[in-house]
Design a protein around this motif. Structure first.
Motif, mmCIF file in Angstrom:
data_model
loop_
_atom_site.group_PDB
_atom_site.id
_atom_site.type_symbol
_atom_site.label_atom_id
_atom_site.label_comp_id
_atom_site.label_asym_id
_atom_site.label_seq_id
_atom_site.Cartn_x
_atom_site.Cartn_y
_atom_site.Cartn_z
ATOM 1 N N GLN A 1 8.988 -9.755 4.113
ATOM 2 C CA GLN A 1 8.792 -9.727 5.556
ATOM 3 C C GLN A 1 8.696 -8.291 6.042
ATOM 4 O O GLN A 1 7.842 -7.950 6.852
ATOM 5 C CB GLN A 1 9.982 -10.432 6.245
ATOM 6 N N ILE A 2 9.615 -7.461 5.528
ATOM 7 C CA ILE A 2 9.581 -6.058 5.942
ATOM 8 C C ILE A 2 8.268 -5.422 5.508
ATOM 9 O O ILE A 2 7.651 -4.647 6.244
ATOM 10 C CB ILE A 2 10.771 -5.291 5.324
ATOM 11 N N LEU A 3 7.856 -5.765 4.297
ATOM 12 C CA LEU A 3 6.592 -5.242 3.782
ATOM 13 C C LEU A 3 5.445 -5.648 4.695
ATOM 14 O O LEU A 3 4.598 -4.826 5.080
ATOM 15 C CB LEU A 3 6.365 -5.777 2.364
ATOM 16 N N ALA A 4 5.447 -6.948 5.050
ATOM 17 C CA ALA A 4 4.367 -7.445 5.901
ATOM 18 C C ALA A 4 4.377 -6.730 7.248
ATOM 19 O O ALA A 4 3.324 -6.332 7.767
ATOM 20 C CB ALA A 4 4.497 -8.945 6.074
ATOM 21 N N ASN A 5 5.568 -6.600 7.824
ATOM 22 C CA ASN A 5 5.665 -5.894 9.094
ATOM 23 C C ASN A 5 5.113 -4.483 8.986
ATOM 24 O O ASN A 5 4.401 -4.005 9.869
ATOM 25 C CB ASN A 5 7.132 -5.807 9.552
ATOM 26 N N GLY A 6 5.485 -3.836 7.881
ATOM 27 C CA GLY A 6 5.033 -2.473 7.657
ATOM 28 C C GLY A 6 3.517 -2.378 7.570
ATOM 29 O O GLY A 6 2.907 -1.463 8.120
ATOM 30 N N LEU A 7 2.917 -3.349 6.886
ATOM 31 C CA LEU A 7 1.465 -3.317 6.742
ATOM 32 C C LEU A 7 0.768 -3.552 8.076
ATOM 33 O O LEU A 7 -0.242 -2.914 8.393
ATOM 34 C CB LEU A 7 1.013 -4.370 5.719
ATOM 35 N N VAL A 8 1.340 -4.445 8.846
ATOM 36 C CA VAL A 8 0.748 -4.724 10.163
ATOM 37 C C VAL A 8 0.773 -3.472 11.029
ATOM 38 O O VAL A 8 -0.233 -3.050 11.610
ATOM 39 C CB VAL A 8 1.503 -5.875 10.859
ATOM 40 N N LEU A 9 1.959 -2.857 11.076
ATOM 41 C CA LEU A 9 2.068 -1.612 11.829
ATOM 42 C C LEU A 9 1.121 -0.561 11.266
ATOM 43 O O LEU A 9 0.443 0.154 11.998
ATOM 44 C CB LEU A 9 3.499 -1.070 11.736
ATOM 45 N N GLY A 10 1.099 -0.506 9.929
ATOM 46 C CA GLY A 10 0.315 0.504 9.245
ATOM 47 C C GLY A 10 -1.161 0.436 9.582
ATOM 48 O O GLY A 10 -1.819 1.465 9.772
#
Lengths: 273, 286, 350
Positions: free
Chosen positions: B5-14
């Motif tokens: 989830q954190i990874l996904a959030n990071g990619l979205v922000l990224g």
């Protein structure tokens, strides 16, 4: 005075200077020659601390100065000029020389630095331009300014990187006189040059660089006859031809004459073409 | 799994960060100008999007093209008239100038639009992929951001204007000698930068509340991404954006959300000391 | 240079006399002039003389504010607290400078702004020490508003005078010459024997110490500090603008710029409360385009001639007061100025 041992400098995978070793004694005038791209300026840069050596050592008066910063080299008596002159554009001619006197030249005060600077400007013949902005000088004058600045640094070893590039014959003769006068003051000089006339008339010894390696050193005439040197400058084919013609001696003599401003580098170009 | 989830959030922000930085990085790398207006341009476009949606019911995704075009023109004119005159001057001058212009735009927005957060509410709900839950609007914003960045990359590579810009970036003197009209290229570049900011603004409005309070924040992100990824290159902005997004996401999880931003800045400072040209090693101007 | 020193004395005297010739409003205004004068002179060390565009001013002010407040709240006597805050700030700057002065130009500018942000964020989250977002209260000075007003006026004035004194020393010294050389051509400076790292860090530290003391005095004056005000991006931009306005790289320019800026801010911008930021922005834009070298580098004689006022005029002196050893070199007027600089033309940025 200066000892360079197995000095190597690599940029990425390319060795610009490769396993160079030599010694300089106080009071010598030594020429540093070699075709374009041989690594002469890089060698000077490594000795003065602009680049850090990849391998090897530099010893100045017995001290290991391999890792020194340029300003440390300057303060210990190692000065150099630049091929492309580097003035302080916003300062006057005088102030440019004062910079040399004030820091590396260890002047005790600004007043002393001013006096010393004027002396050096007179020596190179630029005293009348003292108050002009350095940026407004012509190229020959800038070269002389560069020289005055390095002299103000009270160097014991002065490395001149192609001071004569871009000068005409008359200017070169004047420059030669200046350099003899500097040597007469006891400064050891290393001069990077393409003009053989300068090298032959000024230098007691010559170091030849090619592809970063020191391929020959010795008296100018001997070096000029050295096979490896000829091959470096003229290329393999022509060098072979020359051997059979015994033209080496003739070439050495011819190299002393200025061919209307043509340098040995240009002769090399003609030979290849 | 939480990590995913954190990874996904990071990619979205990224993805969003990459888009934000791409235009900024281009202007910095080509014109040698730090455009302090960038954050405010994004928010300005966000406001335009919001009001188009709130008052005239134009869907944000429809206004994307119009807003981008409008902002491009704005940037082009601004550069041609004003910024072009100071392009050769040192960074202190250009940065101060764009900062001054930014203050004018910022004040204008505060007075006309007011700082209360404006939210374009599309009610798209969330999407679940296994354990990962992502709001749909952010997902769409991210996807479009990536697409936009890709389009920019293609434009730079394939179009005549793009090639000219790259040439000027590499060596403006040589480019001039080739017949490239430098002032036009500069104006075009700035226009593209502004256009990208505009597009980002629309996407931003889709996923987040629009308020002048965050314009500085967005500018800060652009800085950090540029240092991480390198100047004047779209792949660099992409890499840097994703890196920052992940750093903030994981950093926020480990150290707390407010410290996530600090982490980004500290990383940038460290990079400046060690490798200012960024991970991809692309040299900016000094 | 003597003209510059004389001009400074006039300004300092004016500030000092305020309590006896005007009311508290003007005393406060004069205090701000002194404060910004000190800040602009500080920035001048690294931004003007050395040519490294620093936007770290607010970082130093903020750090000094918090240090001063914490020392004061811990019971340290007032003036000692201020001086210690200066020491803390200087130490921070030396360490930071070692890291950040390796890069130049844009990267340095961006790095320096980020330091402001990072410190602000740290101050906001480290609530145990700094009170976090709520801020920190500082003991109010006893003795009534008039008394306090005068104390802080003279405190700020003292800081400004100290900063000016150091500036004059720098201008005349070998150190200052080295800084100017670094600004013109850092590699060449290195080559002639200037220890560029040490000099840069020295200038950066100088630029910080008085900002730190100013910040500490400010914290005591306002009796309250919070992250957003202490580490204000607006301030970190205003200070270089003031120095630019008056003339960066000169000894009196920053003070003149601070004076003019504060007067402008009070008289014009405060009237248009809603639009004051935009007006400030517009002023900056105008400054960049029309006053590239600042007020001190305007060729007043030329303008006077154009306006048909004949030779020189009352302001003719300003053209020669720049007193710099060559920051504007292009086409010096033929009369050749004092000390061989003749900096009469509005200088173009080098």
């Amino acid at each position: 005075m200066l000892e360079v041992r197995q000095l190597t400098k690599r940029f990425g995978g390319v060795a610009a200077v490769s396993n160079v070793s030599f010694e300089l004694k106080a009071g010598e005038i030594v020429g540093l020659i070699g075709p374009n791209g041989a690594g002469k300026t890089t060698l000077i840069n490594v000795i003065t601390g602009v680049h850090r050596a990849s391998e090897g050592k530099v010893l100045f008066d017995g001290r290991n100065v391999t890792a020194q910063q340029p300003w440390q080299a300057a303060r210990s008596g190692l000065a150099r000029t630049f091929q492309i002159v580097q003035p302080f554009p916003g300062m006057t001619v005088l102030e440019n020389v004062v910079a040399g006197a004030l820091f590396a030249g260890r002047a005790a005060s600004r007043a002393e630095a001013d006096r010393a600077a004027m002396e050096h400007l007179e020596f190179v013949g630029l005293a009348h331009e003292a108050e002009r902005p350095a940026a407004s000088l012509t190229l020959p004058s800038r070269k002389r300014l560069e020289l005055a600045k390095s002299l103000a640094m009270k160097p014991r070893l002065l490395m001149l990187d192609e001071v004569n590039a871009g000068l005409n014959t008359g200017e070169i003769d004047r420059a030669l006189e200046l350099m003899r006068a500097i040597a007469a003051r006891g400064v050891t000089i290393v001069i990077v040059e393409h003009l053989m006339k300068v090298v032959f008339s000024l230098c007691q010894r010559v170091l030849v660089l090619h592809h970063g390696e020191l391929i020959a050193q010795g008296e100018p005439r001997a070096v000029a006859k050295d096979e490896k040197v000829i091959e470096a400058y003229l290329g393999h084919k022509f060098a072979a031809k020359l051997k059979t013609m015994d033209g080496a001696a003739a070439l050495a003599e011819r190299a002393q004459e200025p061919v209307q401003g043509q340098t040995l580098g240009q002769a090399q170009g003609n030979a290849h073409g | 799994m939480l990590t995913l989830q954190i990874l996904a959030n990071g990619l979205v922000l990224g993805g969003l960060y990459a888009c934000i930085a791409a235009g900024f990085s281009l202007v910095w790398g080509v014109l040698n100008v730090i455009n302090m207006l960038h954050g405010s341009l994004i928010i300005f476009a966000g406001y335009l999007t919001y009001f188009a949606w709130a008052n005239v019911q134009i869907h944000p995704l429809v206004s994307l093209l119009a807003v981008t075009g409008l902002m491009f023109l704005f940037g082009y004119v601004l550069q041609y008239l004003l910024i072009n005159r100071v392009v050769k001057r040192p960074v202190l001058t250009t940065l101060t100038l764009t900062f001054g212009l930014d203050m004018m735009l910022y004040n204008f927005m505060n007075v006309v639009f007011e700082a209360t957060p404006r939210r374009v509410t599309l009610n798209w709900g969330s999407v679940s992929l296994g354990d990962i839950v992502l709001p749909m609007d952010r997902l769409v914003a991210m996807a479009l951001a990536f697409t936009l960045t890709g389009v920019l990359y293609a434009v730079m590579r394939a179009s005549k204007a793009g090639r000219a810009i790259v040439a000027v970036r590499m060596d403006s003197d040589a480019a001039a000698l080739m017949g490239i009209r430098i002032p036009r290229v500069y104006a075009m570049t700035f226009g593209i930068g502004a256009g990208m900011a505009g597009a980002c603004g629309v996407l931003f409005a889709v996923a987040f509340p629009v308020t002048t309070n965050v314009s500085g924040l967005l500018l800060g992100k652009a800085f950090v991404v540029c240092v991480i990824g390198g100047l004047g290159s779209v792949p660099g902005a992409l890499l840097g954006g994703l890196a920052l997004g992940l750093i903030e996401s994981f950093g926020g999880h480990w150290f707390g959300p407010q410290n996530a931003i600090t982490l980004g800045f500290v990383l940038m400072l460290l990079l400046l000391m060690v490798r200012p040209t960024g991970l991809l090693g692309i040299k900016g101007y000094e | 240079m003597n003209k510059s020193i004389a001009a400074f004395i006039v300004v300092a005297a004016g500030i000092a006399l305020t309590p006896w010739v005007a009311d508290n409003y003007y005393v406060k205004l004069a205090t701000f002039v002194a404060m910004y004068g000190a800040l602009a002179l500080s920035w001048n060390f690294i931004g003007g003389y050395t040519g490294y565009p620093s936007f770290a001013t607010a970082a130093f002010i903020g750090l000094g504010s918090y240090a001063g407040a914490l020392f004061q709240n811990a019971g340290v006597p007032l003036i000692l607290a201020w001086l210690l805050a200066g020491v803390v700030t200087a130490a921070f700057a030396a360490v930071l400078g070692f890291a950040i002065l390796r890069v130049k130009g844009h990267y340095f500018a961006v790095g320096s702004i980020s330091v402001v942000e990072v410190l602000r964020l740290i101050a906001s989250s480290w609530s145990g020490l700094t009170g976090g977002g709520d801020g920190l209260n500082v003991k109010i000075l006893q003795g009534g508003a008039d008394y306090a007003g005068r104390v802080f006026l003279f405190a700020m004035l003292a800081v400004m005078i100290a900063t000016f004194a150091v500036t004059v020393w720098v201008e005349r010294s070998r150190f200052g010459f080295g800084l100017k050389a670094i600004k013109q051509n850092e590699d060449a400076a290195n080559m002639v024997g200037v220890n560029v790292s040490a000099y840069k860090i020295g200038a950066f530290t100088l630029s910080a110490v008085f900002c730190g003391i100013t910040g500490a005095v400010y914290a005591s004056w306002i009796a309250y500090i919070a992250p957003v005000d202490a580490f204000s991006i607006l301030t970190t931009l205003k200070v270089p603008v003031m120095a630019l306005l008056g003339g960066e790289g000169t000894i009196f320019g920053p003070v003149l710029g601070a004076l003019v800026f504060v007067i402008l801010e009070e008289s014009i911008w405060a009237r248009f409360l809603e639009a004051n930021q935009a007006i400030l922005g517009l002023t900056i834009v105008v400054l960049i385009f029309f006053l590239p070298g600042g007020l001190l580098r305007i060729d007043y004689r030329r303008i006077g001639r154009r306006l048909g006022m004949g030779r020189s005029g009352a302001t003719g002196g300003a053209g020669g007061t720049a007193g710099t050893a060559g920051t504007s070199a292009t086409s010096a007027t033929s009369t050749g100025g004092t000390g061989g600089t003749g900096s009469n033309k509005d200088g173009r940025d080098a």
